[in-house]
Design an enzyme around this catalytic site. Structure first.
Site, mmCIF file in Angstrom:
data_model
loop_
_atom_site.group_PDB
_atom_site.id
_atom_site.type_symbol
_atom_site.label_atom_id
_atom_site.label_comp_id
_atom_site.label_asym_id
_atom_site.label_seq_id
_atom_site.Cartn_x
_atom_site.Cartn_y
_atom_site.Cartn_z
ATOM 1 N N ARG A 216 -0.785 -1.842 -7.076
ATOM 2 C CA ARG A 216 -1.021 -2.966 -6.158
ATOM 3 C C ARG A 216 -1.916 -4.021 -6.825
ATOM 4 O O ARG A 216 -1.641 -5.215 -6.742
ATOM 5 C CB ARG A 216 -1.653 -2.433 -4.881
ATOM 6 N N HIS B 203 -3.496 -9.449 3.258
ATOM 7 C CA HIS B 203 -4.924 -9.619 3.505
ATOM 8 C C HIS B 203 -5.127 -10.599 4.653
ATOM 9 O O HIS B 203 -4.499 -11.656 4.689
ATOM 10 C CB HIS B 203 -5.628 -10.173 2.257
ATOM 11 N N TYR C 290 -9.223 -11.148 -7.157
ATOM 12 C CA TYR C 290 -8.246 -11.072 -8.241
ATOM 13 C C TYR C 290 -8.338 -12.277 -9.173
ATOM 14 O O TYR C 290 -7.953 -12.193 -10.333
ATOM 15 C CB TYR C 290 -6.827 -10.945 -7.664
ATOM 16 N N HIS D 10 -3.136 2.293 -5.939
ATOM 17 C CA HIS D 10 -3.786 0.988 -5.889
ATOM 18 C C HIS D 10 -3.750 0.288 -7.242
ATOM 19 O O HIS D 10 -3.839 -0.944 -7.298
ATOM 20 C CB HIS D 10 -5.228 1.137 -5.396
ATOM 21 N N ARG E 196 0.858 -1.185 0.000
ATOM 22 C CA ARG E 196 0.000 0.000 0.000
ATOM 23 C C ARG E 196 0.898 1.240 0.000
ATOM 24 O O ARG E 196 2.016 1.202 0.534
ATOM 25 C CB ARG E 196 -0.903 0.015 1.235
ATOM 26 N N LYS F 239 -2.024 -2.733 7.934
ATOM 27 C CA LYS F 239 -3.202 -2.316 8.701
ATOM 28 C C LYS F 239 -3.229 -3.019 10.051
ATOM 29 O O LYS F 239 -2.897 -4.188 10.162
ATOM 30 C CB LYS F 239 -4.477 -2.640 7.919
#
Length: 305
Positions: A253, A276, A285, A250, A149, A177
């Site tokens: 990414r 994730h 994806y 993004h 990110r 995150k």
């Protein structure tokens, strides 16, 4: 005397920050959502969470649906459900009135991946004969080379790169995150771009600072490069490469993930690389890849059209 809604919200936000390790941005978003919910309940004469029934929660969601986009409504529902679950778990309320309230269904949007040749053109766009160009090349190579990110790359310090560049670490460590750390491989292109920047550009940028910064990527004042500035770098590189479609951090990414899957990478590996928490998030994806296969099949097979 029962606890007021404002106090309950404050307790929940403290729990989210201290116990669950949520980021400051996430906690701030919850605070805004729950402030709106508190005002809604107050307009119904409700002063504490123990008085709330599923009827009020459903009415709140229905009222939001008339005013906000589905994605925003869904986020509010998550905030409200988390608050009520916390209150029930802590014994502040006898039941959880939001347990069966679901957010609206969201249209599943496929991430937009760029073709490999377009990504290559963007990565080669910066003028590496300049200080800023060397920095921009390092930023772009790190974003696409690691799938990080933009906040993770802008948050890197020089010390985070030292061991990875010297081969003493198996990869680059990123802080994602919720404060979760993960290691990602640092490819040869990214490593070379970072090394060139550290040797030929960063010392000149750092000289402009009033005091030294530990940040890897610096702006023209010698301070840490912001996410907004990184966004501008990417758009400038895209324009320089002649790319007319919208390109964001993004985009790189998404392209990283899609190109890995197109190349045969395992979904679980891509999940780990992206950071994730659930493989379900990464599975979107695979839909992009299937769509790509359909396009190739339609264009190449004589009986596909």
């Amino acid at each position: 005397m029962s606890q007021g809604i404002g106090e309950s919200i404050a307790d929940y936000l403290n729990h989210a920050r201290a116990e669950r390790g949520l980021s400051a941005n996430t906690v701030a978003a919850y605070r805004r959502d729950l402030g709106l919910y508190r005002d809604f309940l107050a307009s119904r004469g409700i002063g504490n969470l123990a008085e709330v029934t599923p009827v009020e929660v459903t009415e709140f969601v229905r009222e939001l649906a008339h005013e906000q986009a589905p994605a925003s409504v869904a986020r509010h529902v998550v905030s409200v459900r988390n608050l009520h679950q916390f209150a029930a778990d802590e014994g502040l309320t006898p039941t959880d009135p939001a347990a069966d309230v679901s957010p609206p269904r969201l249209e599943r949007r496929l991430p937009k991946a760029l073709p490999v040749d377009v990504v290559a053109a963007i990565l080669e766009a910066p003028d590496t004969d300049t200080v800023e160009g060397l920095r921009d090349a390092a930023l772009l190579e790190l974003l696409y080379g690691t799938g990080a990110r933009v906040s993770e790359v802008c948050g890197l310090d020089v010390d985070d790169l030292t061991d990875a560049l010297d081969g003493r670490e198996s990869g680059l460590r990123l802080l994602g995150k919720g404060g979760k750390e993960r290691a990602v491989p640092l490819g040869s292109y990214a490593a070379a771009a970072v090394q060139a920047y550290l040797v030929r550009a960063r010392p000149q940028l750092a000289a402009h600072a009033a005091r030294p910064s530990p940040a890897l990527l610096l702006n023209s004042l010698g301070r840490r490069l912001s996410r907004q500035s990184a966004w501008a770098v990417i758009q400038r590189a895209a324009a320089g490469a002649g790319v007319t479609q919208d390109v964001s951090p993004h985009s790189l990414r998404h392209s990283f993930a899609t190109h890995l899957l197109d190349g045969g990478a395992d979904l679980r590996v891509v999940q780990e690389l992206l950071g994730h928490s659930s493989v379900a998030t990464t599975q979107i994806y695979t839909l992009v890849t299937i769509e790509h296969l359909r396009e190739v099949h339609a264009a190449a097979h004589p009986r596909a059209r």
